[in-house]
Design an enzyme around this catalytic site. Structure first.
Site, short mmCIF file in Angstrom:
data_model
loop_
_atom_site.label_atom_id
_atom_site.label_comp_id
_atom_site.label_asym_id
_atom_site.label_seq_id
_atom_site.Cartn_x
_atom_site.Cartn_y
_atom_site.Cartn_z
N SER A 199 0.83 -1.20 0.00
CA SER A 199 0.00 0.00 0.00
C SER A 199 0.86 1.25 0.00
O SER A 199 2.01 1.24 0.46
CB SER A 199 -0.90 0.01 1.24
N TYR A 210 -0.84 -1.01 10.72
CA TYR A 210 -1.11 -1.42 9.34
C TYR A 210 -0.08 -0.81 8.40
O TYR A 210 0.43 -1.49 7.49
CB TYR A 210 -2.52 -1.00 8.93
N LYS A 236 2.70 -2.89 5.84
CA LYS A 236 2.82 -2.71 4.40
C LYS A 236 4.25 -2.34 4.00
O LYS A 236 4.71 -2.70 2.92
CB LYS A 236 1.83 -1.67 3.91
#
Length: 340
Positions: free
Chosen positions: A169, A209, A213
């Site tokens: 991401s 998160y 990534k």
């Protein structure tokens, strides 16, 4: 590439998304992780329309997977998709999946590692790692390495270039590791264990998160580097963009209000997000495979990862060594695979 600003993020979200890649998958095998919903399901639908010999939907929930399988059949007419159970929060489940694949499937052309969690709750898996780190990173790395020999064998026997796609991401630009590396790296010998510790998470959990990534990007770059430029397997990482999905289902309070507004304003559909994954898996197949080796793909093009990634080769090597050590203890096959 420098900083990835909110302005850049919004501009990218509002940019036109090209049509999905489409190739002939007859005779080929596709595995999609996290395939029962959202982007993973849309990738599975597009893949089904290309008529692969085998399409395996890897899901944690049997009931949700069965619903997805029925829906895929109705919407595409593809009747031979398979549902395989895979719980990324347990290394034993990953190993069982890989063992089964080696026994039952002699070919693997495309492995799309899409599954991820984004949680507000600190929890340790039974394997001893914080759940986001295990699900989003370590278990996906374990599966990739275990299935890599099958992909290499596929390339040799069928004169193809299999692809391993790891979903990452743009939020890796905002990781706390990248923005305050000394806070994690200073004096810590085992980064993954530190990232899993309650002490570290209590201070940095909002970026959990984002951190995962970033680790995904370091892994796919390290794996590509070790495979080398002549490897028949192409490994890359892809950013699907901000999409409507179940990933942020734990958001609450003002965070939930903010995410609702952002989704209404700029979120892509899950189908639009899936086009990024299809581009990473299928674009340039045969003619331009080398362009996609180790690439970070964003906005349906080969892009640059953050400056922190590009400038942190020593950290990338350290993280790779840690991953090999951790997974080697979990599955003895890993040491053998890595040495080859």
């Amino acid at each position: 590439m420098g900083k990835f600003s909110m302005t850049s993020f919004i501009w990218q979200q509002l940019s036109r998304v090209p049509p999905p890649e489409s190739v002939d998958l007859i005779g080929k095998t596709v595995v999609v992780i996290g395939a029962n919903t959202g982007i993973g399901f849309e990738v599975s639908k597009h893949s089904a329309l290309m008529k692969p010999a085998r399409l395996i939907l890897a899901c944690r929930s049997k009931s949700k997977g069965e619903i997805a399988l029925e829906k895929l059949n109705k919407e595409t007419g593809y009747e031979t998709a398979e549902l395989w159970m895979l719980d990324l929060s347990e290394f034993s489940s990953v190993i069982a999946f890989a063992d089964r694949f080696e026994k039952e499937c002699g070919r693997l052309d495309y492995l799309v590692e899409n599954a991820a969690v984004s949680t507000k709750t600190y929890a340790i898996t039974k394997d001893g790692f914080e759940q986001t780190i295990q699900v989003n990173c370590l278990s996906l790395f374990l599966l990739a390495l275990r299935l890599l020999p099958t992909m290499i064998k596929t390339a040799s026997e069928h004169s193809t270039r299999p692809r391993l796609v790891i979903v990452t991401s743009e939020v890796h630009f905002w990781s706390t590791i990248a923005n305050n590396p000394n806070g994690l790296l200073g004096g810590h010998k085992n980064i993954y264990k530190t990232l899993s510790s309650e002490e570290y998470c209590n201070k940095n959990f909002s970026s959990r998160y984002f951190d995962s990534k970033l680790l995904d990007i370091f892994f796919h770059r390290a794996l590509d580097e070790r495979l080398g430029p002549t490897s028949p397997v192409v490994v890359n990482g892809v950013n699907p963009g901000f999409c409507h999905s179940e990933l942020l289902r734990e958001a609450s309070g003002m965070s939930a209000v903010y995410m609702w507004f952002m989704k209404k304003a700029i979120a892509r559909t899950a189908e639009q997000g899936s086009r990024q994954l299809l581009y990473a898996a299928l674009a340039g197949a045969g003619s331009e495979d080398d362009k996609f080796r180790g690439a970070y793909i964003s906005a349906t093009q080969i892009s640059e990862a953050s400056d922190f990634v590009l400038e942190s080769h020593e950290l990338q090597d350290k993280l790779w060594a840690e991953v090999v050590d951790i997974l080697g203890e979990v599955d003895p096959r890993i040491d053998e695979i890595v040495k080859k």
